[in-house]
Design a protein around this motif. Structure first.
Motif, PDB file in Angstrom:
ATOM      1  N   LEU A  58      19.249  27.643  50.971  1.00 32.91           N
ATOM      2  CA  LEU A  58      17.815  27.457  50.764  1.00 32.91           C
ATOM      3  C   LEU A  58      17.075  28.459  51.656  1.00 32.91           C
ATOM      4  CD1 LEU A  58      17.617  23.540  51.024  1.00 32.91           C
ATOM      5  CD2 LEU A  58      18.036  24.896  48.974  1.00 32.91           C
ATOM      6  N   PHE A  59      16.578  29.571  51.166  1.00 32.35           N
ATOM      7  CA  PHE A  59      16.376  29.924  49.774  1.00 32.35           C
ATOM      8  C   PHE A  59      16.665  31.400  49.562  1.00 32.35           C
ATOM      9  CE2 PHE A  59      13.379  26.406  50.384  1.00 32.35           C
ATOM     10  CZ  PHE A  59      13.746  25.577  49.344  1.00 32.35           C
ATOM     11  N   ASN A  60      16.675  31.780  48.278  1.00 30.15           N
ATOM     12  CA  ASN A  60      16.702  33.185  47.919  1.00 30.15           C
ATOM     13  C   ASN A  60      15.302  33.767  48.093  1.00 30.15           C
ATOM     14  OD1 ASN A  60      17.233  35.672  46.861  1.00 30.15           O
ATOM     15  ND2 ASN A  60      18.061  34.929  44.927  1.00 30.15           N
ATOM     16  N   ARG A  61      15.210  34.948  48.663  1.00 24.05           N
ATOM     17  CA  ARG A  61      13.910  35.610  48.781  1.00 24.05           C
ATOM     18  C   ARG A  61      13.791  36.638  47.659  1.00 24.05           C
ATOM     19  NH1 ARG A  61       9.514  36.903  51.814  1.00 24.05           N
ATOM     20  NH2 ARG A  61       8.924  39.104  51.954  1.00 24.05           N
ATOM     21  N   TYR A  62      12.795  36.470  46.818  1.00 21.09           N
ATOM     22  CA  TYR A  62      12.635  37.347  45.661  1.00 21.09           C
ATOM     23  C   TYR A  62      11.818  38.591  46.001  1.00 21.09           C
ATOM     24  CZ  TYR A  62      13.980  32.990  43.382  1.00 21.09           C
ATOM     25  OH  TYR A  62      14.622  31.841  43.025  1.00 21.09           O
ATOM     26  N   TYR A  63      11.883  39.530  45.099  1.00 22.62           N
ATOM     27  CA  TYR A  63      11.042  40.719  45.203  1.00 22.62           C
ATOM     28  C   TYR A  63       9.583  40.295  45.272  1.00 22.62           C
ATOM     29  CZ  TYR A  63       8.332  44.686  43.402  1.00 22.62           C
ATOM     30  OH  TYR A  63       7.388  45.661  43.223  1.00 22.62           O
TER      31      TYR A  63
END
Length: 325
Positions: free
Chosen positions: A191-196
């Protein structure tokens, strides 16, 4: 004697710090440096299915032979996968800590194919980086969740190494999703993926890239959902990620219930030196608090154990400001 050992997805780690998946972990020698600096595990840079398809498309763009499409796509895929398998093998040869592979794709069949080869290459675990950004007005939320579940089931049936799911925070009910993933075989979640992050240049009036790295303000969501998920769903390990930049952030995540904490932006910003600094400060904090092991305080302030769990809830925002002018 301070003991920082922890367990994550069935793996025994010497401490809870993990070098998160990034361009920094795409080099075996640099991964060895991270091990020397003190991390408990390393997640290798993701193998992106989308990138493989993009490279195939670029090669075919100017081709006068459309019938070569299948050949080119397979050639690019095999080449990329073989390079990734070599990264796993070389890193395993240099390092003694657990090495976690990472794959990022969106078709269940390809997950299975990649996972099998990655296990044979020697990876100690596999982090599945699943991401869908839905913008359709007719999108069915449950279809997205079903995709996650199907991927976990199929990969779990294919390999014996632990399966870790890295998710984003764009879900209406994160605890329910994590519980479903756990029931279907996930050994841990990130928790968590960091997006563009997009931004807008008002001078050129164009969409540009936003801030690449996370900052301290990003930690709030990570703490909230780590605390809630760890308090409501026992039996699944959590790796807290996004917004972690110093030793205090790490301790906060552990108090919220995380088993491990992934560092990415902090490594880009400060280099591998930050690892030993964080570990030294954690040990000093534990010594001053008369705590000998991670398990003595891990989850002490999660949703279940907190004296006021409502502080994790969105409604608390209104309560907090209701008495202020």
């Amino acid at each position: 004697m301070i003991d920082l050992k922890t367990e994550y997805a069935g793996l025994k780690l010497r401490n809870p710090l993990i070098a998160g998946s990034s361009g920094l972990t795409n080099n075996p020698e640099r991964n060895k440096e991270f091990e020397k600096a003190g991390v408990g595990a390393i997640v290798l840079k993701s193998l992106f299915e989308e990138q493989i398809e993009m490279q195939s498309s670029n090669l075919l763009k100017d081709s006068d032979y459309p019938e070569a499409s299948d050949y080119v796509q397979e050639y690019v895929k095999v080449n990329q996968v073989n390079e990734y398998l070599e990264l796993i093998k070389k890193t395993k040869a240099l390092c003694t800590i657990p090495i976690i592979a990472s794959i990022n794709c969106y078709k269940a069949d390809n997950w299975i194919d990649f996972a099998r080869q990655i296990e044979l290459a020697g990876a100690d675990a596999l982090e599945l980086n699943v991401f869908y950004l839905e913008t359709s007005l007719t999108h069915d939320y449950y279809k997205m969740q079903t995709t996650y579940v199907n991927i976990v089931r199929k990969v779990k049936e294919t390999v014996r190494i632990p399966i870790i799911i890295k998710i984003g925070k764009n879900f209406t009910n994160i605890p329910a999703l994590v519980n479903t993933l756990k029931v279907n075989g996930a050994d841990a979640v990130v928790l968590f993926n960091r997006y563009y992050q997009p931004d807008i240049d008002i001078n050129t009036m164009q969409i540009v890239s936003g801030n690449v790295f996370s900052n301290h303000s990003d930690l709030s969501d990570t703490l909230r959902w780590t605390g809630i998920v760890s308090g409501q769903i026992p039996g699944i390990n959590i790796a807290a990620s996004t917004g972690v930049h110093d030793w205090e952030d790490v301790i906060k995540c552990l108090l919220a219930g995380a088993s491990t904490v992934q560092l990415t932006s902090a490594l880009y910003t400060h280099g591998s030196e930050i690892i030993s600094q964080i570990l030294t400060c954690i040990e000093e904090w534990m010594h001053q608090s008369r705590i000998k092991t991670i398990e003595e305080f891990r989850g002490k302030l999660n949703y279940k154990n907190s004296s006021d769990p409502s502080r994790y809830e969105r409604a608390q925002f209104m309560k907090y400001f209701s008495n202020r002018d």
